[in-house]
Design a protein around this motif. Sequence first.
Motif, PDB file in Angstrom:
ATOM      1  N   PHE A   9       8.389  18.691  12.524  1.00  0.00           N
ATOM      2  CA  PHE A   9       8.611  17.871  11.691  1.00  0.00           C
ATOM      3  C   PHE A   9       7.115  17.323  10.663  1.00  0.00           C
ATOM      4  N   ALA A  10       6.198  17.451  11.318  1.00  0.00           N
ATOM      5  CA  ALA A  10       4.955  17.009  10.514  1.00  0.00           C
ATOM      6  C   ALA A  10       4.808  18.043   9.320  1.00  0.00           C
ATOM      7  N   ASP A  11       5.081  19.572   9.422  1.00  0.00           N
ATOM      8  CA  ASP A  11       5.012  20.019   8.460  1.00  0.00           C
ATOM      9  C   ASP A  11       6.018  19.589   7.199  1.00  0.00           C
ATOM     10  N   PHE A  12       7.331  19.434   7.822  1.00  0.00           N
ATOM     11  CA  PHE A  12       8.275  19.258   6.905  1.00  0.00           C
ATOM     12  C   PHE A  12       7.977  17.710   6.118  1.00  0.00           C
ATOM     13  N   THR A  13       7.359  16.822   6.711  1.00  0.00           N
ATOM     14  CA  THR A  13       7.068  15.617   6.071  1.00  0.00           C
ATOM     15  C   THR A  13       5.870  15.524   5.163  1.00  0.00           C
ATOM     16  N   TYR A  14       4.762  16.385   5.790  1.00  0.00           N
ATOM     17  CA  TYR A  14       3.407  16.240   5.081  1.00  0.00           C
ATOM     18  C   TYR A  14       3.394  15.889   3.630  1.00  0.00           C
ATOM     19  N   GLU A  15       3.871  16.889   2.895  1.00  0.00           N
ATOM     20  CA  GLU A  15       3.790  16.645   1.276  1.00  0.00           C
ATOM     21  C   GLU A  15       4.975  15.602   0.634  1.00  0.00           C
ATOM     22  N   LYS A  16       6.024  15.204   1.565  1.00  0.00           N
ATOM     23  CA  LYS A  16       7.377  14.679   1.106  1.00  0.00           C
ATOM     24  C   LYS A  16       6.977  13.097   1.278  1.00  0.00           C
ATOM     25  N   TYR A  17       6.597  12.505   2.284  1.00  0.00           N
ATOM     26  CA  TYR A  17       6.806  11.110   2.603  1.00  0.00           C
ATOM     27  C   TYR A  17       5.295  10.486   2.926  1.00  0.00           C
ATOM     28  N   GLU A  36       0.928  -1.157   0.000  1.00  0.00           N
ATOM     29  CA  GLU A  36       0.025  -0.056   0.131  1.00  0.00           C
ATOM     30  C   GLU A  36       1.014   1.157  -0.292  1.00  0.00           C
ATOM     31  N   ALA A  37       1.750   1.416   0.836  1.00  0.00           N
ATOM     32  CA  ALA A  37       2.691   2.455   0.903  1.00  0.00           C
ATOM     33  C   ALA A  37       3.312   2.655  -0.431  1.00  0.00           C
ATOM     34  N   LEU A  38       4.049   1.707  -1.232  1.00  0.00           N
ATOM     35  CA  LEU A  38       4.467   1.706  -2.402  1.00  0.00           C
ATOM     36  C   LEU A  38       3.614   2.258  -3.139  1.00  0.00           C
ATOM     37  N   ALA A  39       2.574   1.774  -3.521  1.00  0.00           N
ATOM     38  CA  ALA A  39       1.539   2.258  -4.308  1.00  0.00           C
ATOM     39  C   ALA A  39       1.384   3.736  -4.287  1.00  0.00           C
ATOM     40  N   ILE A  40       0.943   4.298  -2.912  1.00  0.00           N
ATOM     41  CA  ILE A  40       0.766   5.521  -2.879  1.00  0.00           C
ATOM     42  C   ILE A  40       2.066   6.345  -3.294  1.00  0.00           C
ATOM     43  N   ALA A  41       3.156   5.831  -2.752  1.00  0.00           N
ATOM     44  CA  ALA A  41       4.375   6.734  -3.094  1.00  0.00           C
ATOM     45  C   ALA A  41       4.795   6.910  -4.651  1.00  0.00           C
ATOM     46  N   LYS A  42       4.312   5.665  -5.238  1.00  0.00           N
ATOM     47  CA  LYS A  42       4.384   5.955  -6.863  1.00  0.00           C
ATOM     48  C   LYS A  42       3.376   7.007  -7.556  1.00  0.00           C
ATOM     49  N   GLU A  43       2.204   6.717  -6.947  1.00  0.00           N
ATOM     50  CA  GLU A  43       1.017   7.513  -7.382  1.00  0.00           C
ATOM     51  C   GLU A  43       1.205   9.139  -7.080  1.00  0.00           C
ATOM     52  N   LYS A  44       1.916   9.268  -5.855  1.00  0.00           N
ATOM     53  CA  LYS A  44       2.266  10.888  -5.454  1.00  0.00           C
ATOM     54  C   LYS A  44       3.537  11.395  -5.518  1.00  0.00           C
ATOM     55  N   ASP A  45       4.565  10.255  -6.223  1.00  0.00           N
ATOM     56  CA  ASP A  45       6.010  10.728  -6.368  1.00  0.00           C
ATOM     57  C   ASP A  45       6.513  11.026  -5.111  1.00  0.00           C
ATOM     58  N   GLN A  46       6.293  10.309  -4.050  1.00  0.00           N
ATOM     59  CA  GLN A  46       6.976  10.461  -2.697  1.00  0.00           C
ATOM     60  C   GLN A  46       7.888   9.392  -2.345  1.00  0.00           C
ATOM     61  N   LYS A  47       8.858   9.597  -1.117  1.00  0.00           N
ATOM     62  CA  LYS A  47       9.479   8.559  -0.738  1.00  0.00           C
ATOM     63  C   LYS A  47       8.708   8.037   0.375  1.00  0.00           C
ATOM     64  N   ILE A  48       9.090   6.878   1.082  1.00  0.00           N
ATOM     65  CA  ILE A  48       8.533   6.401   2.232  1.00  0.00           C
ATOM     66  C   ILE A  48       9.404   6.438   3.561  1.00  0.00           C
ATOM     67  N   VAL A  49       9.017   7.010   4.716  1.00  0.00           N
ATOM     68  CA  VAL A  49       9.511   6.729   6.065  1.00  0.00           C
ATOM     69  C   VAL A  49       8.842   5.377   6.472  1.00  0.00           C
ATOM     70  N   LEU A  50       9.907   4.505   6.633  1.00  0.00           N
ATOM     71  CA  LEU A  50       9.849   3.201   7.279  1.00  0.00           C
ATOM     72  C   LEU A  50      10.118   3.293   8.724  1.00  0.00           C
ATOM     73  N   PHE A  51       9.231   3.238   9.981  1.00  0.00           N
ATOM     74  CA  PHE A  51       9.723   3.262  11.173  1.00  0.00           C
ATOM     75  C   PHE A  51       9.466   2.008  12.044  1.00  0.00           C
ATOM     76  N   PHE A  52      10.758   1.653  12.352  1.00  0.00           N
ATOM     77  CA  PHE A  52      10.695   0.087  12.902  1.00  0.00           C
ATOM     78  C   PHE A  52      10.533   0.706  14.771  1.00  0.00           C
ATOM     79  N   THR A  53       9.525   0.112  15.479  1.00  0.00           N
ATOM     80  CA  THR A  53       9.418   0.570  16.501  1.00  0.00           C
ATOM     81  C   THR A  53       8.996  -0.339  17.746  1.00  0.00           C
ATOM     82  N   GLY A  54       9.435  -0.281  18.861  1.00  0.00           N
ATOM     83  CA  GLY A  54       8.859  -1.395  19.938  1.00  0.00           C
ATOM     84  C   GLY A  54       8.007  -0.252  20.708  1.00  0.00           C
TER      85      GLY A  54
END
Length: 152
Positions: free
Chosen positions: A69-77, A31-49
């Motif tokens: 940070f939210a303002d920076f990433t909103y349109e980009k990722y 799903e993330a890859l499909a959206i990234a391709k559609e919007k020409d964006q990169k993906i932030v993958l966050f591994f967390t415990g």
Amino acid sequence: MKKLAPKLLMLFFLTFSSVIYAQDWKYDLEEALAIAKEKDQKIVLFFTGSDWCPPCIKLERNLLTTEKFADFTYEKYVWLRADFPRRKKNRLSPEQRSKNKELAKRYNKRKSFPAILILNKEGVVLGATGYRSDLDVQGYIDLLTSFDSFGR
């Protein structure tokens, strides 16, 4: 009625302010890859415990949920989250656990927590980092921006 108005105003403020800075997390790589391709964006993958890893909790609280940070990433990722909670009350569905294990097999073989990876829209890792006490929000923004040049 006079006592109720301030309570309603506070409730509205808390609800509205918490929505403003929330990321639109995805939990599925395809799903993330499909959206990234559609919007020409990169993906932030966050591994967390999220319920056992203090640096993960700090990173989320002090970086990921900040207005700057939210303002920076909103349109980009596109945001992709792989959580590995340990407490029974936070247990994920078997399907989600399986997806997260597959993500870890592919992108986090060392099982480092927290880990932030920037992927291009084809799923190739452009850069990675974790919790860095020496970086503030602007430091993380600069670091993540530096990964952009690797994806061209």
